[in-house]
Design a protein around this motif. Sequence first.
Motif, PDB file in Angstrom:
ATOM      1  N   LEU A   1       0.810  -1.213   0.000  1.00  0.00           N
ATOM      2  CA  LEU A   1       0.000   0.000   0.000  1.00  0.00           C
ATOM      3  C   LEU A   1       0.846   1.267   0.000  1.00  0.00           C
ATOM      4  CD1 LEU A   1      -2.829  -0.902   2.527  1.00  0.00           C
ATOM      5  CD2 LEU A   1      -2.895  -0.925   0.048  1.00  0.00           C
ATOM      6  N   ARG A   2       2.058   1.200   0.562  1.00  0.00           N
ATOM      7  CA  ARG A   2       2.847   2.421   0.733  1.00  0.00           C
ATOM      8  C   ARG A   2       4.192   2.378   0.017  1.00  0.00           C
ATOM      9  NH1 ARG A   2      -1.333   4.160   2.052  1.00  0.00           N
ATOM     10  NH2 ARG A   2      -2.008   4.895   4.089  1.00  0.00           N
ATOM     11  N   ASN A   3       4.508   1.259  -0.646  1.00  0.00           N
ATOM     12  CA  ASN A   3       5.802   1.107  -1.348  1.00  0.00           C
ATOM     13  C   ASN A   3       6.986   1.345  -0.424  1.00  0.00           C
ATOM     14  OD1 ASN A   3       4.286   0.691  -3.551  1.00  0.00           O
ATOM     15  ND2 ASN A   3       4.834   2.570  -4.621  1.00  0.00           N
ATOM     16  N   ILE A   4       6.857   0.954   0.831  1.00  0.00           N
ATOM     17  CA  ILE A   4       7.893   1.248   1.814  1.00  0.00           C
ATOM     18  C   ILE A   4       8.481  -0.078   2.276  1.00  0.00           C
ATOM     19  CG2 ILE A   4       6.242   1.284   3.717  1.00  0.00           C
ATOM     20  CD1 ILE A   4       7.852   3.417   5.011  1.00  0.00           C
ATOM     21  N   SER A   5       9.784  -0.078   2.597  1.00  0.00           N
ATOM     22  CA  SER A   5      10.389  -1.345   3.005  1.00  0.00           C
ATOM     23  C   SER A   5      10.645  -1.410   4.510  1.00  0.00           C
ATOM     24  CB  SER A   5      11.697  -1.573   2.237  1.00  0.00           C
ATOM     25  OG  SER A   5      12.513  -0.432   2.301  1.00  0.00           O
ATOM     26  N   ASN A   6      10.690  -0.280   5.214  1.00  0.00           N
ATOM     27  CA  ASN A   6      10.905  -0.295   6.659  1.00  0.00           C
ATOM     28  C   ASN A   6       9.554  -0.249   7.365  1.00  0.00           C
ATOM     29  OD1 ASN A   6      11.579   0.108   9.291  1.00  0.00           O
ATOM     30  ND2 ASN A   6      13.010   1.772   8.918  1.00  0.00           N
ATOM     31  N   MET A   7       9.156  -1.391   7.930  1.00  0.00           N
ATOM     32  CA  MET A   7       7.818  -1.469   8.534  1.00  0.00           C
ATOM     33  C   MET A   7       7.722  -0.642   9.813  1.00  0.00           C
ATOM     34  SD  MET A   7       6.036  -3.119   6.593  1.00  0.00           S
ATOM     35  CE  MET A   7       7.030  -2.588   5.243  1.00  0.00           C
ATOM     36  N   VAL A   8       8.845  -0.536  10.544  1.00  0.00           N
ATOM     37  CA  VAL A   8       8.805   0.247  11.783  1.00  0.00           C
ATOM     38  C   VAL A   8       8.513   1.707  11.447  1.00  0.00           C
ATOM     39  CG1 VAL A   8      10.076   0.874  13.838  1.00  0.00           C
ATOM     40  CG2 VAL A   8      10.411  -1.355  12.842  1.00  0.00           C
ATOM     41  N   ALA A   9       9.152   2.205  10.363  1.00  0.00           N
ATOM     42  CA  ALA A   9       8.868   3.577   9.939  1.00  0.00           C
ATOM     43  C   ALA A   9       7.430   3.699   9.480  1.00  0.00           C
ATOM     44  CB  ALA A   9       9.825   3.985   8.822  1.00  0.00           C
ATOM     45  N   ALA A  10       6.916   2.653   8.821  1.00  0.00           N
ATOM     46  CA  ALA A  10       5.524   2.707   8.358  1.00  0.00           C
ATOM     47  C   ALA A  10       4.574   2.828   9.545  1.00  0.00           C
ATOM     48  CB  ALA A  10       5.196   1.456   7.551  1.00  0.00           C
ATOM     49  N   VAL A  11       4.853   2.059  10.615  1.00  0.00           N
ATOM     50  CA  VAL A  11       4.000   2.143  11.803  1.00  0.00           C
ATOM     51  C   VAL A  11       4.142   3.526  12.434  1.00  0.00           C
ATOM     52  CG1 VAL A  11       3.650   1.252  14.121  1.00  0.00           C
ATOM     53  CG2 VAL A  11       4.050  -0.320  12.242  1.00  0.00           C
TER      54      VAL A  11
ATOM     55  N   PRO B   1       2.874  11.440  -3.876  1.00  0.00           N
ATOM     56  CA  PRO B   1       3.189  10.233  -4.657  1.00  0.00           C
ATOM     57  C   PRO B   1       4.084   9.298  -3.852  1.00  0.00           C
ATOM     58  CG  PRO B   1       4.244  12.201  -5.568  1.00  0.00           C
ATOM     59  CD  PRO B   1       3.243  12.675  -4.580  1.00  0.00           C
ATOM     60  N   LEU B   2       3.798   7.991  -3.947  1.00  0.00           N
ATOM     61  CA  LEU B   2       4.429   7.040  -3.035  1.00  0.00           C
ATOM     62  C   LEU B   2       5.836   6.644  -3.451  1.00  0.00           C
ATOM     63  CD1 LEU B   2       1.407   4.729  -2.244  1.00  0.00           C
ATOM     64  CD2 LEU B   2       2.467   6.389  -0.752  1.00  0.00           C
ATOM     65  N   GLY B   3       6.229   6.924  -4.673  1.00  0.00           N
ATOM     66  CA  GLY B   3       7.566   6.520  -5.112  1.00  0.00           C
ATOM     67  C   GLY B   3       7.628   5.027  -5.372  1.00  0.00           C
ATOM     68  N   THR B   4       8.832   4.538  -5.637  1.00  0.00           N
ATOM     69  CA  THR B   4       8.977   3.116  -5.903  1.00  0.00           C
ATOM     70  C   THR B   4       9.604   2.424  -4.721  1.00  0.00           C
ATOM     71  OG1 THR B   4      11.026   3.678  -7.007  1.00  0.00           O
ATOM     72  CG2 THR B   4       9.133   3.240  -8.413  1.00  0.00           C
ATOM     73  N   TRP B   5       9.298   1.162  -4.566  1.00  0.00           N
ATOM     74  CA  TRP B   5       9.747   0.349  -3.441  1.00  0.00           C
ATOM     75  C   TRP B   5      11.275   0.286  -3.436  1.00  0.00           C
ATOM     76  CZ3 TRP B   5      11.210  -5.172  -3.361  1.00  0.00           C
ATOM     77  CH2 TRP B   5      11.291  -5.668  -2.051  1.00  0.00           C
ATOM     78  N   LYS B   6      11.903   0.388  -2.274  1.00  0.00           N
ATOM     79  CA  LYS B   6      13.352   0.355  -2.063  1.00  0.00           C
ATOM     80  C   LYS B   6      14.046   1.611  -2.570  1.00  0.00           C
ATOM     81  CE  LYS B   6      15.576  -3.679  -2.649  1.00  0.00           C
ATOM     82  NZ  LYS B   6      15.869  -5.065  -3.083  1.00  0.00           N
ATOM     83  N   ASP B   7      13.270   2.620  -2.971  1.00  0.00           N
ATOM     84  CA  ASP B   7      13.875   3.865  -3.415  1.00  0.00           C
ATOM     85  C   ASP B   7      14.064   4.781  -2.213  1.00  0.00           C
ATOM     86  OD1 ASP B   7      14.664   5.525  -5.755  1.00  0.00           O
ATOM     87  OD2 ASP B   7      13.145   6.845  -4.904  1.00  0.00           O
ATOM     88  N   LEU B   8      15.033   5.712  -2.324  1.00  0.00           N
ATOM     89  CA  LEU B   8      15.297   6.623  -1.211  1.00  0.00           C
ATOM     90  C   LEU B   8      14.065   7.446  -0.856  1.00  0.00           C
ATOM     91  CD1 LEU B   8      17.320   7.875   0.727  1.00  0.00           C
ATOM     92  CD2 LEU B   8      18.110   9.340  -1.103  1.00  0.00           C
ATOM     93  N   PHE B   9      13.289   7.826  -1.868  1.00  0.00           N
ATOM     94  CA  PHE B   9      12.130   8.682  -1.615  1.00  0.00           C
ATOM     95  C   PHE B   9      10.835   7.900  -1.710  1.00  0.00           C
ATOM     96  CE2 PHE B   9      15.437  11.497  -3.313  1.00  0.00           C
ATOM     97  CZ  PHE B   9      15.623  12.264  -2.185  1.00  0.00           C
ATOM     98  N   SER B  10      10.810   6.687  -1.168  1.00  0.00           N
ATOM     99  CA  SER B  10       9.570   5.922  -1.180  1.00  0.00           C
ATOM    100  C   SER B  10       8.812   6.180   0.101  1.00  0.00           C
ATOM    101  CB  SER B  10       9.881   4.435  -1.325  1.00  0.00           C
ATOM    102  OG  SER B  10      10.663   4.005  -0.230  1.00  0.00           O
ATOM    103  N   GLY B  11       7.491   6.155   0.008  1.00  0.00           N
ATOM    104  CA  GLY B  11       6.679   6.305   1.206  1.00  0.00           C
ATOM    105  C   GLY B  11       5.845   7.574   1.228  1.00  0.00           C
ATOM    106  N   GLY B  12       5.987   8.431   0.219  1.00  0.00           N
ATOM    107  CA  GLY B  12       5.125   9.608   0.140  1.00  0.00           C
ATOM    108  C   GLY B  12       5.342  10.561   1.297  1.00  0.00           C
ATOM    109  N   LEU B  13       4.252  10.838   2.011  1.00  0.00           N
ATOM    110  CA  LEU B  13       4.304  11.810   3.109  1.00  0.00           C
ATOM    111  C   LEU B  13       5.248  11.359   4.218  1.00  0.00           C
ATOM    112  CD1 LEU B  13       2.928  14.482   3.827  1.00  0.00           C
ATOM    113  CD2 LEU B  13       1.273  13.196   5.141  1.00  0.00           C
ATOM    114  N   MET B  14       5.459  10.034   4.297  1.00  0.00           N
ATOM    115  CA  MET B  14       6.342   9.511   5.339  1.00  0.00           C
ATOM    116  C   MET B  14       7.744  10.092   5.233  1.00  0.00           C
ATOM    117  SD  MET B  14       5.636   5.531   5.870  1.00  0.00           S
ATOM    118  CE  MET B  14       4.414   5.182   4.673  1.00  0.00           C
ATOM    119  N   VAL B  15       8.206  10.322   3.993  1.00  0.00           N
ATOM    120  CA  VAL B  15       9.545  10.882   3.803  1.00  0.00           C
ATOM    121  C   VAL B  15       9.614  12.254   4.474  1.00  0.00           C
ATOM    122  CG1 VAL B  15      11.212  11.629   2.085  1.00  0.00           C
ATOM    123  CG2 VAL B  15       9.832   9.619   1.668  1.00  0.00           C
ATOM    124  N   ALA B  16       8.600  13.095   4.196  1.00  0.00           N
ATOM    125  CA  ALA B  16       8.588  14.439   4.776  1.00  0.00           C
ATOM    126  C   ALA B  16       8.523  14.366   6.300  1.00  0.00           C
ATOM    127  CB  ALA B  16       7.399  15.221   4.228  1.00  0.00           C
TER     128      ALA B  16
END
Lengths: 116, 258
Positions: free
Chosen positions: B49-59, B205-220
Motif C-alpha cells: 500500500l505504501r511502497n515502503i520497506s521499513n515497517m517500523v517507519a511505516a508504523v 506520490p508514493l515513489g517506488t519500493w526500495k527507493d530513497l524517496f519511497s513512502g510519500g508523506l512519510m519521507v517528509a
Amino acid sequence: MSILAWCVAAWLFGIGVYGIVTSRHYVHLIGCLAVCQSATYVLLLGIGFRWHAGPPIFYDHPPGTPAVDPVVQALVLTDIVVSAAMTALLLAIALQVHKRRGTLDPQHLRPFRQEK
Amino acid sequence: MNTTARIVLLVIALVVLAPAAGMLILAMPAFGHPLSQYGDVVNALAPRLRNISNMVAAVNFDIRGIDTLGEECMLLAAVTGTVMLLRGHRGEDMSERAGRVPGRKQPSRSDATVLLCRFIATVLFLFGIYMVLHGTVTPGGGFQGGVIVASSFVLLYLGESYRAWRRIVLGPALAALEGTGALAYVLAAALPLLGGYAALQNVLPLGTWKDLFSGGLMVAVNYAVGCAVIGSFGVLLLEFMEETRAPENDPVPDEEDE
C-alpha cells in the motif's frame, strides 16, 4: 526457555527498583529509573518476537517472508524517546536541587520541611 | 526514612508482589509465538500500500502517525521544560567560556584525542544524516539518526575546546531546527485536512519500493522528525554545558532562603 525473556524483564525492573530504594544520590537514582524502563524494552521486544523470522525491513528479503512484529518495535522506539526526554528533565531538576540545597542525597533532602 | 526502613518496605512489597509477578510470567504467551495480528497485517499490507520497506517507519510515521505526533510534542514539551529549568535565573545569557573549578588543573588535550574526535565526529555526523535520509528504506529513521547526529556534537566538544565548540554548534540554529521540525510535522498532519482528506493522509506520490524517496508523506514526516530530534538533543546538550559555568556567575536566587 519460553519464560526466560519475561523473567529477564522482571529481574531488570526489580534491580532498578532496588537501586532506587537504596539510592544515596539522585543521579544514581535517575540511572536506576532508566534500568527500570529498559525492562519494558525487553518485555515489548519479547512480545513481538517470532521464531525463524527476520527483521520487519523488507529490503533484502521480499515482503511476505516471516518477520517479527513491527508495532512493538515502534513502541520501543517511542519508549526510548520518552526515556531520554525524561532523563534529561530529571537531570535538570537534579542540577537545580543541587544548586539550591548543595546535596543530592535523598536522605538529606526534606522537600516538605520549611527552610529556616 | 532511613535505608533500613526503605529496604524493609521493599521486602514487604516484594513478598506481596512476587507471587503476582510469578503468576503473570507463567500466564504470558509462549515466547516466539506472538498473539497480536496487528504486526502481521502491517507486514503484509504496508509494502504494497505504501511502497515502503521499513515497517517500523511505516508504523511510526503513517499507520500510527498521529501517535508519533503526540510523541513529538511530548519531546518538544520535555525539552522546553528542561531548558527552562536549566536556564533558571541565567535567562538566555550564554558564555563562550567553560566553567572551571578554581584551583583545579586543566590538562590540555592530547593530539590523539583531537585527531580521533575530529575523525569520528565527522563520520558519526554523516552516518546520522544517512540514517535520517534512509529512514523509510533501511533500519533507522528520524529519531535514531537525529540522536546519532546530536552525539557527534558531544565528540566535537570533547575534541575541541568549549569556545570552539560553541562557535561550531550554534544555539539559535538548533532551536530553529527543533521548532521547524515540530512545525513541519504538525503541518504534514494538518495540511491534508484542507484538501478534505484525513489528518496525515498519505497524499504525496508514493515513489517506488526500495527507493530513497519511497513512502510519500512519510519521507517528509521522517525528515521533520530528524530535524526536531537533532535540534532537541543539541539544545539539551548546549544547555547542560552552559550549566557547567562557574557558580559565581549564576548565584542562587534569594527567595529560596526566605
